[in-house]
Design a protein around this motif. Sequence first.
Motif, PDB file in Angstrom:
ATOM      1  N   ARG A  68       0.874  -1.989  15.284  1.00 54.40           N
ATOM      2  CA  ARG A  68       2.110  -2.592  14.774  1.00 54.40           C
ATOM      3  C   ARG A  68       2.873  -3.287  15.899  1.00 54.40           C
ATOM      4  O   ARG A  68       3.384  -4.405  15.731  1.00 54.40           O
ATOM      5  CB  ARG A  68       2.993  -1.524  14.117  1.00 54.40           C
ATOM      6  CG  ARG A  68       4.190  -2.098  13.386  1.00 54.40           C
ATOM      7  CD  ARG A  68       4.954  -1.022  12.602  1.00 54.40           C
ATOM      8  NE  ARG A  68       6.004  -1.653  11.818  1.00 54.40           N
ATOM      9  CZ  ARG A  68       7.190  -2.002  12.315  1.00 54.40           C
ATOM     10  NH1 ARG A  68       7.454  -1.795  13.581  1.00 54.40           N
ATOM     11  NH2 ARG A  68       8.085  -2.576  11.537  1.00 54.40           N
ATOM     12  N   ARG A 144       5.379  -8.549   6.629  1.00 55.46           N
ATOM     13  CA  ARG A 144       5.144  -7.201   6.111  1.00 55.46           C
ATOM     14  C   ARG A 144       5.167  -6.177   7.241  1.00 55.46           C
ATOM     15  O   ARG A 144       5.733  -5.084   7.101  1.00 55.46           O
ATOM     16  CB  ARG A 144       3.798  -7.147   5.383  1.00 55.46           C
ATOM     17  CG  ARG A 144       3.548  -5.859   4.624  1.00 55.46           C
ATOM     18  CD  ARG A 144       2.193  -5.901   3.952  1.00 55.46           C
ATOM     19  NE  ARG A 144       1.906  -4.669   3.235  1.00 55.46           N
ATOM     20  CZ  ARG A 144       0.694  -4.328   2.794  1.00 55.46           C
ATOM     21  NH1 ARG A 144      -0.338  -5.137   2.992  1.00 55.46           N
ATOM     22  NH2 ARG A 144       0.515  -3.177   2.159  1.00 55.46           N
ATOM     23  N   VAL A 145       4.564  -6.536   8.388  1.00 51.88           N
ATOM     24  CA  VAL A 145       4.531  -5.631   9.532  1.00 51.88           C
ATOM     25  C   VAL A 145       5.910  -5.488  10.166  1.00 51.88           C
ATOM     26  O   VAL A 145       6.400  -4.374  10.389  1.00 51.88           O
ATOM     27  CB  VAL A 145       3.515  -6.134  10.584  1.00 51.88           C
ATOM     28  CG1 VAL A 145       3.638  -5.329  11.882  1.00 51.88           C
ATOM     29  CG2 VAL A 145       2.098  -6.037  10.039  1.00 51.88           C
ATOM     30  N   GLU A 148       8.862  -4.909   6.934  1.00 53.13           N
ATOM     31  CA  GLU A 148       8.667  -3.875   5.911  1.00 53.13           C
ATOM     32  C   GLU A 148       8.045  -2.607   6.467  1.00 53.13           C
ATOM     33  O   GLU A 148       7.801  -1.654   5.720  1.00 53.13           O
ATOM     34  CB  GLU A 148       7.796  -4.430   4.774  1.00 53.13           C
ATOM     35  CG  GLU A 148       8.403  -5.638   4.065  1.00 53.13           C
ATOM     36  CD  GLU A 148       7.505  -6.184   2.985  1.00 53.13           C
ATOM     37  OE1 GLU A 148       6.598  -5.446   2.522  1.00 53.13           O
ATOM     38  OE2 GLU A 148       7.679  -7.351   2.597  1.00 53.13           O
ATOM     39  N   TYR A 150       5.037  -2.096   7.649  1.00 47.45           N
ATOM     40  CA  TYR A 150       3.619  -1.895   7.345  1.00 47.45           C
ATOM     41  C   TYR A 150       2.844  -1.536   8.604  1.00 47.45           C
ATOM     42  O   TYR A 150       3.063  -2.115   9.664  1.00 47.45           O
ATOM     43  CB  TYR A 150       3.034  -3.167   6.717  1.00 47.45           C
ATOM     44  CG  TYR A 150       1.542  -3.099   6.467  1.00 47.45           C
ATOM     45  CD1 TYR A 150       1.006  -2.200   5.545  1.00 47.45           C
ATOM     46  CD2 TYR A 150       0.667  -3.932   7.168  1.00 47.45           C
ATOM     47  CE1 TYR A 150      -0.369  -2.140   5.328  1.00 47.45           C
ATOM     48  CE2 TYR A 150      -0.696  -3.888   6.951  1.00 47.45           C
ATOM     49  CZ  TYR A 150      -1.216  -2.981   6.033  1.00 47.45           C
ATOM     50  OH  TYR A 150      -2.575  -2.924   5.816  1.00 47.45           O
TER      51      TYR A 150
END
Length: 252
Positions: A68, A144-145, A148, A150
Amino acid sequence: MRIVFTCPHCELEGINREEVTQLSTVRDDHIYSMNCPNGHNLVHIIINYKFEILYDFGLMALMDGYAREAVSSFAAAFERFIEYSIELILKDSGIEDDSFKETWKSIKKSSERQIGSFYFLFLHKYRAVPPWKIIESERAFRNRVIHEGYMPTEEETITYAKSVYNQIELINNTLKESSNEEYRKFLSDRQEMLTVKSGETKLKCSLLLDTTLGASRAALLGTEGTRVENFEQSYERAKERFQDGWYYQKGN
């Protein structure tokens, strides 16, 4: 990540470099003060572009298992590369630094507006559609990473790292070929700016780190002494360099 510095004056005197080294955490201003145990007070200036170092941050995080954090660094590297590209094209067109900096303030906090600006600037300069386009799946993956939370897999992160690498290489090669004089001058101007910014210290040492993207090295050396590699080759070399390299060293 930490960077290892040595005292060049002591090395010239034949002193073992291991006896006159200093570990420093990475600084945003690229300026590092060193107090040598033998009384040499000096400043090391890293002239590499920020996007190169950010990309290597991403590779280090990926190799350490922090996928991430790696995505975040790759995304930041691409955004800073877009800023570099816009500034380089404008300087090649005769735009002054102050005008660029003042205008940049209006889009500084919006990566989407920066990329959009680059699209049309590229079109205006080269009379051609940019040779790449950020596909929606990549944009969605990044958001998204980062936004959010992810947790990406290693495979997803490598795919994203490869895409960023290829896009930067493609654009940078275009800039180098079409604006070669300004491309080389851009680095020397950066070195001069950092030297002035570092203050009145008499002993100064400019360093060019061996980065994965190698944009600064290409600007300094031209085609001579620069590698031609694809992402897979660069990634494998990075694994070896970060394990045994001199300039880069992982922090505790």
